[in-house]
Write a protein that holds these residues in place. Structure first.
Motif, PDB file in Angstrom:
ATOM      1  N   LEU A   1      84.980  -3.583 122.236  1.00  0.00           N
ATOM      2  CA  LEU A   1      84.065  -3.856 121.130  1.00  0.00           C
ATOM      3  C   LEU A   1      84.585  -3.227 119.837  1.00  0.00           C
ATOM      4  CD1 LEU A   1      81.239  -4.820 120.065  1.00  0.00           C
ATOM      5  CD2 LEU A   1      80.376  -2.567 120.752  1.00  0.00           C
ATOM      6  N   VAL A   2      84.968  -1.970 119.910  1.00  0.00           N
ATOM      7  CA  VAL A   2      85.481  -1.269 118.738  1.00  0.00           C
ATOM      8  C   VAL A   2      86.761  -1.927 118.223  1.00  0.00           C
ATOM      9  CG1 VAL A   2      86.471   0.922 117.942  1.00  0.00           C
ATOM     10  CG2 VAL A   2      84.408   0.926 119.364  1.00  0.00           C
ATOM     11  N   ALA A   3      87.586  -2.419 119.161  1.00  0.00           N
ATOM     12  CA  ALA A   3      88.861  -3.053 118.781  1.00  0.00           C
ATOM     13  C   ALA A   3      88.681  -4.475 118.272  1.00  0.00           C
ATOM     14  CB  ALA A   3      89.805  -3.042 119.974  1.00  0.00           C
ATOM     15  N   GLY A   4      87.481  -5.041 118.451  1.00  0.00           N
ATOM     16  CA  GLY A   4      87.223  -6.381 117.955  1.00  0.00           C
ATOM     17  C   GLY A   4      87.441  -7.486 118.963  1.00  0.00           C
ATOM     18  N   GLY A   5      87.694  -7.135 120.223  1.00  0.00           N
ATOM     19  CA  GLY A   5      87.915  -8.153 121.251  1.00  0.00           C
ATOM     20  C   GLY A   5      86.641  -8.857 121.672  1.00  0.00           C
ATOM     21  N   VAL A   6      85.509  -8.142 121.625  1.00  0.00           N
ATOM     22  CA  VAL A   6      84.209  -8.722 121.911  1.00  0.00           C
ATOM     23  C   VAL A   6      83.250  -8.287 120.794  1.00  0.00           C
ATOM     24  CG1 VAL A   6      84.548  -8.769 124.411  1.00  0.00           C
ATOM     25  CG2 VAL A   6      83.470  -6.764 123.352  1.00  0.00           C
ATOM     26  N   THR A   7      82.100  -8.927 120.715  1.00  0.00           N
ATOM     27  CA  THR A   7      81.150  -8.599 119.637  1.00  0.00           C
ATOM     28  C   THR A   7      79.869  -7.941 120.128  1.00  0.00           C
ATOM     29  OG1 THR A   7      80.318 -10.863 119.793  1.00  0.00           O
ATOM     30  CG2 THR A   7      81.957 -10.414 118.087  1.00  0.00           C
ATOM     31  N   VAL A   8      79.628  -7.972 121.450  1.00  0.00           N
ATOM     32  CA  VAL A   8      78.403  -7.392 122.003  1.00  0.00           C
ATOM     33  C   VAL A   8      78.706  -6.681 123.321  1.00  0.00           C
ATOM     34  CG1 VAL A   8      76.032  -7.831 122.759  1.00  0.00           C
ATOM     35  CG2 VAL A   8      77.076  -9.333 121.052  1.00  0.00           C
ATOM     36  N   VAL A   9      78.095  -5.497 123.507  1.00  0.00           N
ATOM     37  CA  VAL A   9      78.163  -4.806 124.797  1.00  0.00           C
ATOM     38  C   VAL A   9      76.735  -4.394 125.168  1.00  0.00           C
ATOM     39  CG1 VAL A   9      78.971  -2.784 126.066  1.00  0.00           C
ATOM     40  CG2 VAL A   9      80.533  -3.978 124.521  1.00  0.00           C
ATOM     41  N   PRO A  10      76.153  -5.057 126.161  1.00  0.00           N
ATOM     42  CA  PRO A  10      74.763  -4.782 126.542  1.00  0.00           C
ATOM     43  C   PRO A  10      74.629  -3.679 127.597  1.00  0.00           C
ATOM     44  CG  PRO A  10      75.548  -6.691 127.714  1.00  0.00           C
ATOM     45  CD  PRO A  10      76.691  -6.229 126.853  1.00  0.00           C
ATOM     46  N   CYS A  11      75.330  -2.569 127.402  1.00  0.00           N
ATOM     47  CA  CYS A  11      75.261  -1.469 128.353  1.00  0.00           C
ATOM     48  C   CYS A  11      74.102  -0.536 127.998  1.00  0.00           C
ATOM     49  CB  CYS A  11      76.570  -0.693 128.361  1.00  0.00           C
ATOM     50  SG  CYS A  11      76.912   0.191 126.817  1.00  0.00           S
ATOM     51  N   SER A  12      73.927   0.524 128.763  1.00  0.00           N
ATOM     52  CA  SER A  12      72.875   1.492 128.455  1.00  0.00           C
ATOM     53  C   SER A  12      73.243   2.277 127.201  1.00  0.00           C
ATOM     54  CB  SER A  12      72.668   2.455 129.626  1.00  0.00           C
ATOM     55  OG  SER A  12      73.773   3.323 129.762  1.00  0.00           O
ATOM     56  N   ILE A  13      72.233   2.742 126.496  1.00  0.00           N
ATOM     57  CA  ILE A  13      72.479   3.534 125.290  1.00  0.00           C
ATOM     58  C   ILE A  13      73.206   4.839 125.616  1.00  0.00           C
ATOM     59  CG2 ILE A  13      71.360   4.811 123.416  1.00  0.00           C
ATOM     60  CD1 ILE A  13      69.367   2.590 123.142  1.00  0.00           C
ATOM     61  N   PRO A  14      72.866   5.552 126.716  1.00  0.00           N
ATOM     62  CA  PRO A  14      73.618   6.766 127.026  1.00  0.00           C
ATOM     63  C   PRO A  14      75.121   6.525 127.167  1.00  0.00           C
ATOM     64  CG  PRO A  14      71.594   6.761 128.268  1.00  0.00           C
ATOM     65  CD  PRO A  14      71.686   5.413 127.598  1.00  0.00           C
ATOM     66  N   GLU A  15      75.514   5.373 127.720  1.00  0.00           N
ATOM     67  CA  GLU A  15      76.945   5.083 127.867  1.00  0.00           C
ATOM     68  C   GLU A  15      77.612   4.891 126.511  1.00  0.00           C
ATOM     69  OE1 GLU A  15      77.606   2.737 132.024  1.00  0.00           O
ATOM     70  OE2 GLU A  15      76.204   1.782 130.654  1.00  0.00           O
ATOM     71  N   ALA A  16      76.844   4.417 125.545  1.00  0.00           N
ATOM     72  CA  ALA A  16      77.397   4.182 124.208  1.00  0.00           C
ATOM     73  C   ALA A  16      77.151   5.365 123.272  1.00  0.00           C
ATOM     74  CB  ALA A  16      76.775   2.922 123.609  1.00  0.00           C
ATOM     75  N   ARG A  17      76.506   6.394 123.768  1.00  0.00           N
ATOM     76  CA  ARG A  17      76.051   7.501 122.925  1.00  0.00           C
ATOM     77  C   ARG A  17      77.147   8.117 122.062  1.00  0.00           C
ATOM     78  NH1 ARG A  17      72.854  12.865 125.219  1.00  0.00           N
ATOM     79  NH2 ARG A  17      72.616  13.952 123.211  1.00  0.00           N
ATOM     80  N   SER A  18      78.284   8.430 122.653  1.00  0.00           N
ATOM     81  CA  SER A  18      79.345   9.104 121.889  1.00  0.00           C
ATOM     82  C   SER A  18      79.843   8.246 120.738  1.00  0.00           C
ATOM     83  CB  SER A  18      80.514   9.490 122.803  1.00  0.00           C
ATOM     84  OG  SER A  18      81.100   8.328 123.396  1.00  0.00           O
ATOM     85  N   LEU A  19      79.961   6.935 120.961  1.00  0.00           N
ATOM     86  CA  LEU A  19      80.430   6.040 119.907  1.00  0.00           C
ATOM     87  C   LEU A  19      79.348   5.802 118.859  1.00  0.00           C
ATOM     88  CD1 LEU A  19      82.468   3.446 122.003  1.00  0.00           C
ATOM     89  CD2 LEU A  19      83.376   5.102 120.371  1.00  0.00           C
ATOM     90  N   ILE A  20      78.090   5.821 119.291  1.00  0.00           N
ATOM     91  CA  ILE A  20      76.993   5.697 118.326  1.00  0.00           C
ATOM     92  C   ILE A  20      76.972   6.924 117.413  1.00  0.00           C
ATOM     93  CG2 ILE A  20      74.486   5.632 118.051  1.00  0.00           C
ATOM     94  CD1 ILE A  20      74.346   4.047 120.685  1.00  0.00           C
ATOM     95  N   GLU A  21      77.074   8.098 118.036  1.00  0.00           N
ATOM     96  CA  GLU A  21      77.048   9.342 117.259  1.00  0.00           C
ATOM     97  C   GLU A  21      78.283   9.499 116.382  1.00  0.00           C
ATOM     98  OE1 GLU A  21      76.400  12.205 120.352  1.00  0.00           O
ATOM     99  OE2 GLU A  21      74.205  12.037 120.204  1.00  0.00           O
ATOM    100  N   ALA A  22      79.379   8.849 116.775  1.00  0.00           N
ATOM    101  CA  ALA A  22      80.606   8.902 115.976  1.00  0.00           C
ATOM    102  C   ALA A  22      80.596   7.885 114.839  1.00  0.00           C
ATOM    103  CB  ALA A  22      81.822   8.666 116.877  1.00  0.00           C
ATOM    104  N   GLY A  23      79.533   7.048 114.787  1.00  0.00           N
ATOM    105  CA  GLY A  23      79.425   6.066 113.723  1.00  0.00           C
ATOM    106  C   GLY A  23      80.315   4.856 113.888  1.00  0.00           C
ATOM    107  N   ARG A  24      80.697   4.553 115.134  1.00  0.00           N
ATOM    108  CA  ARG A  24      81.567   3.401 115.375  1.00  0.00           C
ATOM    109  C   ARG A  24      80.811   2.225 116.003  1.00  0.00           C
ATOM    110  NH1 ARG A  24      87.010   5.387 118.170  1.00  0.00           N
ATOM    111  NH2 ARG A  24      87.785   3.488 117.174  1.00  0.00           N
ATOM    112  N   VAL A  25      79.667   2.520 116.582  1.00  0.00           N
ATOM    113  CA  VAL A  25      78.861   1.506 117.257  1.00  0.00           C
ATOM    114  C   VAL A  25      77.398   1.733 116.875  1.00  0.00           C
ATOM    115  CG1 VAL A  25      77.988   0.803 119.536  1.00  0.00           C
ATOM    116  CG2 VAL A  25      80.437   1.173 119.210  1.00  0.00           C
ATOM    117  N   LYS A  26      76.613   0.649 116.824  1.00  0.00           N
ATOM    118  CA  LYS A  26      75.173   0.780 116.608  1.00  0.00           C
ATOM    119  C   LYS A  26      74.436  -0.022 117.665  1.00  0.00           C
ATOM    120  CE  LYS A  26      75.189  -2.851 113.019  1.00  0.00           C
ATOM    121  NZ  LYS A  26      74.915  -3.137 111.592  1.00  0.00           N
ATOM    122  N   SER A  27      73.256   0.452 118.002  1.00  0.00           N
ATOM    123  CA  SER A  27      72.428  -0.224 118.990  1.00  0.00           C
ATOM    124  C   SER A  27      71.292  -0.942 118.269  1.00  0.00           C
ATOM    125  CB  SER A  27      71.867   0.785 119.997  1.00  0.00           C
ATOM    126  OG  SER A  27      71.190   0.113 121.040  1.00  0.00           O
TER     127      SER A  27
END
Length: 332
Positions: free
Chosen positions: A204-230
């Protein structure tokens, strides 16, 4: 000789009488003995050591030891996408000495024709964990809300791609079910299989896909790093860690909820007295600071439901997942 035969006869008769239950009083089975547990308990885990399910089992096992006063040995029984471990739990003797940490996959495997096992083959004791699906996009994606993303999917079917697990995995079913609940074709967002949420998020970060419907805890580090939003969470209430992320229902009106869950179960037919004691112990563990700190520190969600409530939760999960798998052609 007569005396010896008489004594032997009396001893034999006494032994026979001792082997019979008293009139009107049923014989006590070892599983119902007041001293249970009198030896170590095995906690079977259908997934490999080192993962989230294994970590959850080990914290529960260590705290359960303190409550029951006997060792709880966590044993990983892996293989067959969870079939091997879940089968071992179901086939164990219902004596309270073999329990298991069942996972959401047991509500999916029979729909895929991988096993005949369903919730009917277990004694549900306590749901201990639930990580609802979220809808993650890149931080710089031009979608301020989930409504914006849904509108673009409707206008451009096939434009967006999603990832986060293998084909037919829990997160694949999450987005498929979401789209279906909104009256959209689940195939309008093609699925790109991956070995889990972590590689899916990297794609997702690299631009290969546009959506990742995983749990928020799994995406937490990238959300907090400002690279992903939920954009939303597929649950009845917001995530306590990210309370500003709205629910799917609040955003779209869809009641669709889904998540990866884990719960302590026994084989079918576990005696009621043992089930009651385990339920009380697990409720105490769930309420403990040790459990909440452990799970929260790793970003794992917690959810509790015991006995009939866990059964109802499991049945709904099974029915919902089966309906979605039929929609995407994964049910047999």
């Amino acid at each position: 000789m007569v005396l010896r035969r008489t004594v032997l006869g009396l001893l034999s008769a006494a032994a026979c009488l001792a082997a019979l239950p008293l009139a009107g009083i049923p014989a006590a089975s070892p599983a119902r003995a007041a001293g249970w547990p009198e030896r170590p308990i095995t906690l079977l885990v259908p997934w490999a050591a080192g993962g989230g399910t294994d970590a959850t089992a080990r914290i529960i096992g260590s705290l359960l030891e303190k409550e029951l006063g006997q060792p709880v040995n966590v044993v990983n029984r892996v293989g067959g996408s969870g079939v091997v471990g879940h089968t071992a739990i179901a086939k164990a003797a219902p004596d309270g000495y073999t329990l298991g940490l069942a996972t959401v996959e047991i509500a999916m495997l029979h729909w895929q024709g991988l096993t005949p096992l369903t919730y009917k083959d277990y004694t549900p004791i306590a749901l201990m964990n639930l990580d609802p699906a979220g809808v993650q996009v890149r931080q710089d994606a031009p979608y301020a809300t989930l409504k914006d993303l849904v509108a673009d999917i409707k206008s451009n079917p096939g434009k967006h791609k999603a990832s986060g697990t293998g084909q037919g995995g829990i997160w694949h079913l999450a987005i498929a079910g979401m789209l279906d609940s909104l009256g959209m074709d689940p195939a309008s967002v093609p699925w790109v299989p991956s070995n889990g949420a972590a590689p899916g998020l990297q794609d997702l970060v690299a631009g290969g896909v546009t959506v990742v419907p995983c749990s928020i805890p799994e995406a937490r580090s990238l959300i907090e790093a400002g690279r992903v939003k939920s954009l939303a969470i597929m649950d009845d209430a917001p995530n306590p860690i990210f309370p500003k992320v709205p629910t799917l229902k609040a955003e779209t009106g869809s009641p669709w909820t889904i998540g990866a869950w884990r719960g302590i179960v026994g084989p079918k037919g576990l005696p009621d007295d043992i089930t009651r004691r385990l339920t009380a112990a697990l409720q105490k563990i769930y309420d403990s600071k040790d459990y909440k700190d452990f799970m929260g520190g790793r970003g794992f969600g917690i959810r509790y439901a015991a006995g009939p409530d866990f059964q109802a939760f499991w049945e709904k999960s099974d029915a919902d997942l089966g309906a979605v798998m039929k929609k995407v052609g994964l049910a047999k």
